[in-house]
Scaffold this motif. Structure first.
Motif, PDB file in Angstrom:
ATOM      1  N   VAL A 228       0.881  -1.164   0.000  1.00  0.00           N
ATOM      2  CA  VAL A 228       0.000   0.000   0.000  1.00  0.00           C
ATOM      3  C   VAL A 228       0.914   1.209   0.000  1.00  0.00           C
ATOM      4  O   VAL A 228       1.674   1.428   0.948  1.00  0.00           O
ATOM      5  CB  VAL A 228      -0.929   0.027   1.224  1.00  0.00           C
ATOM      6  CG1 VAL A 228      -1.739   1.314   1.237  1.00  0.00           C
ATOM      7  CG2 VAL A 228      -1.853  -1.181   1.222  1.00  0.00           C
ATOM      8  N   ALA A 229       0.902   1.987  -1.080  1.00  0.00           N
ATOM      9  CA  ALA A 229       1.861   3.078  -1.249  1.00  0.00           C
ATOM     10  C   ALA A 229       1.150   4.365  -1.632  1.00  0.00           C
ATOM     11  O   ALA A 229       0.016   4.356  -2.121  1.00  0.00           O
ATOM     12  CB  ALA A 229       2.887   2.709  -2.327  1.00  0.00           C
ATOM     13  N   THR A 230       1.835   5.470  -1.388  1.00  0.00           N
ATOM     14  CA  THR A 230       1.327   6.781  -1.779  1.00  0.00           C
ATOM     15  C   THR A 230       2.166   7.309  -2.944  1.00  0.00           C
ATOM     16  O   THR A 230       3.113   6.663  -3.391  1.00  0.00           O
ATOM     17  CB  THR A 230       1.399   7.783  -0.606  1.00  0.00           C
ATOM     18  OG1 THR A 230       2.772   8.072  -0.326  1.00  0.00           O
ATOM     19  CG2 THR A 230       0.742   7.194   0.644  1.00  0.00           C
ATOM     20  N   ASP A 231       1.829   8.500  -3.398  1.00  0.00           N
ATOM     21  CA  ASP A 231       2.579   9.095  -4.502  1.00  0.00           C
ATOM     22  C   ASP A 231       3.687  10.021  -4.017  1.00  0.00           C
ATOM     23  O   ASP A 231       4.174  10.871  -4.760  1.00  0.00           O
ATOM     24  CB  ASP A 231       1.633   9.869  -5.427  1.00  0.00           C
ATOM     25  CG  ASP A 231       0.833  10.930  -4.687  1.00  0.00           C
ATOM     26  OD1 ASP A 231       1.052  11.100  -3.466  1.00  0.00           O
ATOM     27  OD2 ASP A 231      -0.020  11.589  -5.312  1.00  0.00           O
ATOM     28  N   LEU A 233       7.552  11.045  -2.542  1.00  0.00           N
ATOM     29  CA  LEU A 233       8.924  10.666  -2.881  1.00  0.00           C
ATOM     30  C   LEU A 233       9.421   9.572  -1.950  1.00  0.00           C
ATOM     31  O   LEU A 233      10.076   8.618  -2.393  1.00  0.00           O
ATOM     32  CB  LEU A 233       9.837  11.884  -2.792  1.00  0.00           C
ATOM     33  CG  LEU A 233      11.321  11.655  -3.116  1.00  0.00           C
ATOM     34  CD1 LEU A 233      11.494  11.177  -4.548  1.00  0.00           C
ATOM     35  CD2 LEU A 233      12.128  12.931  -2.870  1.00  0.00           C
ATOM     36  N   SER A 234       9.120   9.692  -0.663  1.00  0.00           N
ATOM     37  CA  SER A 234       9.551   8.696   0.309  1.00  0.00           C
ATOM     38  C   SER A 234       8.994   7.320  -0.025  1.00  0.00           C
ATOM     39  O   SER A 234       9.694   6.306   0.053  1.00  0.00           O
ATOM     40  CB  SER A 234       9.102   9.113   1.716  1.00  0.00           C
ATOM     41  OG  SER A 234       9.441   8.123   2.662  1.00  0.00           O
ATOM     42  N   SER A 235       7.723   7.288  -0.414  1.00  0.00           N
ATOM     43  CA  SER A 235       7.094   6.020  -0.771  1.00  0.00           C
ATOM     44  C   SER A 235       7.719   5.417  -2.029  1.00  0.00           C
ATOM     45  O   SER A 235       7.897   4.196  -2.122  1.00  0.00           O
ATOM     46  CB  SER A 235       5.596   6.222  -0.988  1.00  0.00           C
ATOM     47  OG  SER A 235       4.953   4.990  -1.247  1.00  0.00           O
ATOM     48  N   GLY A 238      10.793   3.614  -1.096  1.00  0.00           N
ATOM     49  CA  GLY A 238      10.472   2.349  -0.462  1.00  0.00           C
ATOM     50  C   GLY A 238      10.030   1.291  -1.453  1.00  0.00           C
ATOM     51  O   GLY A 238      10.412   0.114  -1.345  1.00  0.00           O
ATOM     52  N   GLN A 239       9.222   1.688  -2.431  1.00  0.00           N
ATOM     53  CA  GLN A 239       8.762   0.741  -3.442  1.00  0.00           C
ATOM     54  C   GLN A 239       9.920   0.201  -4.269  1.00  0.00           C
ATOM     55  O   GLN A 239       9.983  -1.000  -4.571  1.00  0.00           O
ATOM     56  CB  GLN A 239       7.744   1.413  -4.359  1.00  0.00           C
ATOM     57  CG  GLN A 239       6.427   1.758  -3.682  1.00  0.00           C
ATOM     58  CD  GLN A 239       5.477   2.457  -4.634  1.00  0.00           C
ATOM     59  OE1 GLN A 239       4.882   1.834  -5.499  1.00  0.00           O
ATOM     60  NE2 GLN A 239       5.334   3.769  -4.470  1.00  0.00           N
ATOM     61  N   ALA A 240      10.846   1.066  -4.643  1.00  0.00           N
ATOM     62  CA  ALA A 240      11.998   0.622  -5.422  1.00  0.00           C
ATOM     63  C   ALA A 240      12.857  -0.333  -4.612  1.00  0.00           C
ATOM     64  O   ALA A 240      13.347  -1.357  -5.138  1.00  0.00           O
ATOM     65  CB  ALA A 240      12.827   1.835  -5.850  1.00  0.00           C
ATOM     66  N   ALA A 241      13.036  -0.042  -3.332  1.00  0.00           N
ATOM     67  CA  ALA A 241      13.823  -0.917  -2.471  1.00  0.00           C
ATOM     68  C   ALA A 241      13.155  -2.268  -2.293  1.00  0.00           C
ATOM     69  O   ALA A 241      13.811  -3.317  -2.311  1.00  0.00           O
ATOM     70  CB  ALA A 241      14.040  -0.244  -1.116  1.00  0.00           C
ATOM     71  N   LEU A 242      11.826  -2.268  -2.135  1.00  0.00           N
ATOM     72  CA  LEU A 242      11.095  -3.515  -1.950  1.00  0.00           C
ATOM     73  C   LEU A 242      11.187  -4.390  -3.197  1.00  0.00           C
ATOM     74  O   LEU A 242      11.422  -5.603  -3.106  1.00  0.00           O
ATOM     75  CB  LEU A 242       9.631  -3.219  -1.622  1.00  0.00           C
ATOM     76  CG  LEU A 242       8.741  -4.444  -1.396  1.00  0.00           C
ATOM     77  CD1 LEU A 242       9.249  -5.267  -0.215  1.00  0.00           C
ATOM     78  CD2 LEU A 242       7.292  -4.016  -1.159  1.00  0.00           C
TER      79      LEU A 242
END
Length: 290
Positions: A228-231, A233-235, A238-242
């Motif tokens: 579950v992600a937002t738009d 920069l921090s998210s 996190g998505q790229a790392a995951l």
């Protein structure tokens, strides 16, 4: 009228002669002369840039920035003013005072540590630590401007903390170009891991997510992970790392629910995702909120 003018002039003269005024815990000043002027030629009144108090007001959303130990110092008109014979070692911080409650906690923590050091005798032969704070409102452009002002005009020894990815990246860039250290930015941004001037105390987004994935897959034996992600920069970090961590294990994100970035708690975002039936519960074993 003449008598009134003379009285006012006398008051101003006394202000500049005294330089500093104390009223219980409230300090006003210092009022000093211009570097190139004298009492007879300059009364620019640049000393009173701010009013500093020792205790935050319960009626405000964020405490006022307070110099530790009740000491006040300003650099004005090119004059360095040392208060009560105590030399101060200045640090700078640009934080979102008006847009984040985290900033209040950060300032209280730094002020507490500075006060502890000062009460123990200070550093470098008795110099006291003091913090100059500017509000950036969460804006990268304002954070950059604040950092430049603190480094070039206040000539701080180092920048302390910066809250958020976009502002931390902006301050880190100024620190790198000026050779002034940035200590403890509150950010997981990978962009602030490289400059030698940045002293990180928080793990990067990649390190944080890697630890989470190791726990889920190694300890909990989870193989199907949703996001579950937002738009924000921090998210995105996190998505790229995951995705990178899962790819190394031959796995992929099971589902990706996107929400608009807002200040609600992660639990609220999860409830919204379930309510919209965006999460395929039949396969998802764990949800990661980024």
């Amino acid at each position: 009228v003449f008598g009134t003018c003379c009285a006012k002039m006398g008051l101003l003269d006394s202000v500049y002669q005294s330089g500093m005024f104390f009223s219980d815990k409230l300090k006003l000043g210092p009022f000093v002369q211009c570097a190139s002027g004298s009492a007879a030629t300059c009364s620019c009144n640049q000393g009173l840039h701010s009013v500093w108090v020792l205790q935050p007001s319960s009626s405000t959303s964020a405490p006022l920035a307070t110099p530790t130990g009740g000491l006040v110092q300003y650099t004005t008109c090119g004059v360095d003013y040392t208060v009560m014979g105590v030399r101060l070692l200045w640090f700078g911080a640009t934080v979102p005072l008006t847009s984040s409650s985290v900033a209040s906690d950060f300032l209280l923590g730094v002020s507490a540590m500075f006060q502890l050091a000062n009460e123990a005798g200070g550093v470098q032969d008795g110099m006291n630590l003091s913090l100059a704070v500017l509000d950036d409102g969460g804006s990268a452009a304002q954070a950059q401007s604040n950092a430049q002002q603190l480094i070039m005009e206040r000539q701080v020894l180092a920048m302390v903390g910066s809250i958020g990815d976009v502002t931390s990246e902006a301050v880190a860039a100024v620190s790198a170009s000026s050779g002034v250290a940035l200590i403890g930015p509150v950010s997981g941004s990978p962009a602030i891991r490289q400059p030698q001037q940045v002293v990180n105390v928080r793990a990067s987004a990649l390190d944080e997510v890697a630890a989470l994935v190791n726990f889920l897959t190694g300890v909990q034996r989870v193989r199907h992970i949703g996001v579950v992600a937002t738009d924000s920069l921090s998210s995105s970090y996190g998505q790229a790392a995951l995705a990178q961590c899962l790819a190394q294990l031959g796995l992929a994100v099971e589902c990706n629910v996107s929400l608009t970035a807002n200040p609600v708690a992660p639990t609220t975002a999860l409830i919204a995702a379930f309510a919209l039936q965006q999460v395929p519960l039949q396969r998802t074993q764990a949800l990661v909120v980024l």
